[in-house]
Design an enzyme around this catalytic site. Structure first.
Site, PDB file in Angstrom:
ATOM      1  N   GLU A 366      -9.529   3.124   7.873  1.00 11.32           N
ATOM      2  CA  GLU A 366     -10.036   4.181   7.240  1.00 11.32           C
ATOM      3  C   GLU A 366     -11.738   3.686   6.565  1.00 11.32           C
ATOM      4  O   GLU A 366     -11.571   2.573   6.368  1.00 11.32           O
ATOM      5  CB  GLU A 366      -9.273   5.018   6.127  1.00 11.32           C
ATOM      6  CG  GLU A 366      -8.151   5.515   6.707  1.00 11.32           C
ATOM      7  CD  GLU A 366      -6.877   6.015   5.778  1.00 11.32           C
ATOM      8  OE1 GLU A 366      -6.194   6.909   6.105  1.00 11.32           O
ATOM      9  OE2 GLU A 366      -7.149   5.420   4.416  1.00 11.32           O
ATOM     10  N   PHE A 372      -6.250   4.383   0.818  1.00  8.73           N
ATOM     11  CA  PHE A 372      -4.844   4.468   1.500  1.00  8.73           C
ATOM     12  C   PHE A 372      -4.743   3.293   2.474  1.00  8.73           C
ATOM     13  O   PHE A 372      -4.380   2.096   2.091  1.00  8.73           O
ATOM     14  CB  PHE A 372      -4.591   5.702   2.387  1.00  8.73           C
ATOM     15  CG  PHE A 372      -4.188   6.941   1.495  1.00  8.73           C
ATOM     16  CD1 PHE A 372      -2.914   7.036   1.241  1.00  8.73           C
ATOM     17  CD2 PHE A 372      -5.253   7.652   0.871  1.00  8.73           C
ATOM     18  CE1 PHE A 372      -2.565   8.211   0.302  1.00  8.73           C
ATOM     19  CE2 PHE A 372      -4.884   8.645   0.230  1.00  8.73           C
ATOM     20  CZ  PHE A 372      -3.374   8.953  -0.065  1.00  8.73           C
ATOM     21  N   GLU A 373      -5.347   3.203   3.407  1.00  4.76           N
ATOM     22  CA  GLU A 373      -5.537   2.164   4.393  1.00  4.76           C
ATOM     23  C   GLU A 373      -6.923   1.680   4.660  1.00  4.76           C
ATOM     24  O   GLU A 373      -7.529   2.335   5.581  1.00  4.76           O
ATOM     25  CB  GLU A 373      -4.754   2.231   5.645  1.00  4.76           C
ATOM     26  CG  GLU A 373      -3.132   2.165   5.525  1.00  4.76           C
ATOM     27  CD  GLU A 373      -2.183   2.075   6.775  1.00  4.76           C
ATOM     28  OE1 GLU A 373      -2.793   2.810   7.738  1.00  4.76           O
ATOM     29  OE2 GLU A 373      -1.162   1.781   6.536  1.00  4.76           O
ATOM     30  N   GLN A 374      -7.120   0.432   4.162  1.00  5.90           N
ATOM     31  CA  GLN A 374      -8.624  -0.178   4.185  1.00  5.90           C
ATOM     32  C   GLN A 374      -8.949  -1.329   4.634  1.00  5.90           C
ATOM     33  O   GLN A 374      -8.231  -2.134   3.875  1.00  5.90           O
ATOM     34  CB  GLN A 374      -9.386   0.376   2.790  1.00  5.90           C
ATOM     35  CG  GLN A 374     -10.776  -0.218   3.026  1.00  5.90           C
ATOM     36  CD  GLN A 374     -11.652   0.300   1.424  1.00  5.90           C
ATOM     37  OE1 GLN A 374     -12.790  -0.584   1.352  1.00  5.90           O
ATOM     38  NE2 GLN A 374     -11.272   0.796   0.558  1.00  5.90           N
TER      39      GLN A 374
END
Length: 535
Positions: A366, A372-374
């Site tokens: 992302e 969230f999901e980086q």
């Protein structure tokens, strides 16, 4: 001498514990994964990172936690052959609620695997566990009052409603007996961060007050009974810089007492070092140690006098010298991420990165700033003046894909030198900058035009930070000179006080590697090395 801070860069809320000749300090990590940093020392001068114990999903999952939430104010202790770690996972920052969940994990060793967590309560943050001489265990945390309109409302700081005490039954794994509000704090307000220490029949409580900004303080109180009433120290504060605007160590507060085998007393505390002429602290809240002494009135005082923290503090052993600062040069040719690096929020790092044997491979996820999901792997900034370099192999195919080098605080405070794609120029170099635009987090693009790159092959990226100024550089190979790209950027905004400000920004500046792919195809970006050199 102890030279403060002993843990430079983002290392706040230090809880200290001694076992024999070994000292351990646990510090908050907020949204950075794995959770809680534990450093070890044998002399209180030189410290090394030995463990981040919250390292799997059953212990900690912070996906969706807002900036500066996650792991707050751990407490580390040792009793009954076990290390005990108490921590909070905060799920909300804004508004009237915090949703702060408190847990306990244990381990027979610091470096080993820690247990799955035991849930304790959610009544407030900054939990602490005290092991009394009779074997009973007592759990404390500050009480959060959601009925206040604001933290700074009237009466003063009503959201911080005192320190709760309740007995903990380790066999049952839960709190038992009555819960009591045992300490309301001083008139300074914002009471939090409680820790207990017992001596000569007195229960001594140190708490943090004044908020974690420039009015921060360590307040001390004592009682003959663990559940109070507590009387406040004659000077109210044991440590504070609140009335010392020229002190080298600002924002001093929130720490814990430790006693050496010889009976000498020290107290840890967090602090910050603003850039000269500013009230901006890019290194975040750091850990310092002060030497203390018991006086005839059975109260604790700084042994060097006053309440203002000292940079140079006498230690037990005058022969111990601080270890010199060294540059780190990491070649990603192994199967383990080097210990100084962390990532954001996720207990599933395999989705974000992998070690190929020749590179750190980021699996672009992302957007930069996602909660969230980086795919962002970075290390703390520990010096006011430094240079960082990396080499990236990356073949973007769309404007939705970018990877490169970043100076990062959170979603609304970062600078990002990125390799990406341009419809007319092909592979290019650009800068994405978010200089403190809260709450929207809107980007600025400091380059008038992107810099065209060769169609393929690795690219070397670098940045230099000199106090409040940041410069980006690039080149294709080591046979070329470095070329500056873009204007001088404001590095001071990558700080606690930048953007939204000190009372909502609790981490510190990081420098590292990032990749995003908003098309959802998770393109790979390979980084062969990362160098960090203080100047």
């Amino acid at each position: 001498m102890i030279f403060n801070p002993v843990l430079p860069g983002f290392n706040p809320d230090p809880s200290i514990c001694r076992v024999g000749d070994d000292y351990y300090i646990a510090t908050s990590t907020f949204e950075w994964y794995p959770g809680v940093q534990i450093h070890h020392s044998r002399n209180l001068v030189n410290w090394s990172l030995v463990k981040r114990p919250l390292e799997r999903a059953s212990q900690l999952d912070m996906r969706g936690d807002p900036d500066s939430c996650g792991v707050w104010a751990p407490c580390l202790s040792y009793a009954d052959g076990l290390f005990w770690l108490v921590y909070t996972d905060v799920k909300r920052l804004d508004g009237n609620f915090k949703d702060a969940h408190n847990y306990i994990v244990t381990s027979p060793t610091i470096e080993g695997e820690w247990s799955d967590p035991v849930y304790i309560n959610s009544s407030g943050f900054d939990p602490s566990l005290f092991h009394d001489e009779d074997g009973r265990k007592w759990f404390m945390n500050m009480l959060w009052n959601h009925r206040s309109n604001s933290v700074g409302g009237s009466p003063k700081h009503p959201a911080f409603a005192g320190i709760l005490l309740q007995e903990y039954d380790p066999d049952a794994g839960k709190l038992v007996g009555p819960v009591k509000n045992v300490f309301q704090g001083s008139s300074h307000g914002l009471v939090e961060g409680p820790h207990l220490f017992k001596r000569k029949g007195w229960y001594y409580m140190t708490v943090a007050e004044g908020g974690t900004g420039y009015d921060h303080a360590v307040t001390m109180a004592r009682s003959r009974s663990i559940d109070g009433p507590y009387e406040i120290h004659p000077d109210t504060f044991l440590i504070t810089s609140a009335n010392a605007p020229d002190a080298a160590l600002q924002r001093a507060g929130h720490g814990q007492i430790v006693e050496t085998p010889a009976g000498i007393v020290f107290h840890t505390h967090l602090c910050s070092r603003p850039l000269p002429g500013t009230r901006r602290s890019p290194l975040g809240r750091e850990t310092a140690i002060q030497r203390c002494e018991w006086r005839d009135d059975d109260w604790l005082y700084l042994s060097q006098g006053g309440v203002m923290p000292f940079v140079e503090v006498p230690t037990e052993d005058p022969l111990v010298d601080p270890e010199p600062t060294k540059a780190t040069h990491r070649i990603f040719d192994g199967d383990q991420l080097p210990p100084e690096f962390q990532w954001l929020r996720s207990p599933e790092p395999e989705k974000l990165f992998s070690m190929t044997g020749s590179a750190l491979r980021l699996h672009a996820r992302e957007s930069i700033g996602s909660w969230f999901e980086q795919a962002l792997v970075a290390r703390r900034q520990e010096h006011f003046v430094f240079r960082a370099e990396t080499e990236i192999s990356f073949a973007p195919e769309t404007i939705q894909q970018a990877a490169g080098l970043t100076h990062y605080y959170n979603r609304h405070k970062f600078h990002f030198l990125a390799v990406t794609w341009h419809e007319k120029l092909g592979r290019v170099l650009t800068i994405l900058s978010c200089p403190g635009d809260w709450p929207d987090g809107r980007l600025e693009f400091p380059l008038d035009e992107p810099v065209q790159l060769p169609a393929d092959g690795p690219v070397q990226l670098a940045l230099e930070v000199d106090l409040g100024e940041l410069r980006f550089f690039w080149r294709v190979s080591a046979s070329e000179d470095w070329k500056q790209v873009g204007p001088v950027l404001d590095a001071s905004v990558i700080s606690d006080e930048g953007g939204r400000g000190e009372h909502a920004s609790f981490t510190g500046a990081f420098v590292g590697m990032a990749a995003f792919d908003t098309s959802g195809s998770a393109i790979k970006a390979d980084f062969s090395r990362f160098d960090y050199a203080p100047r």
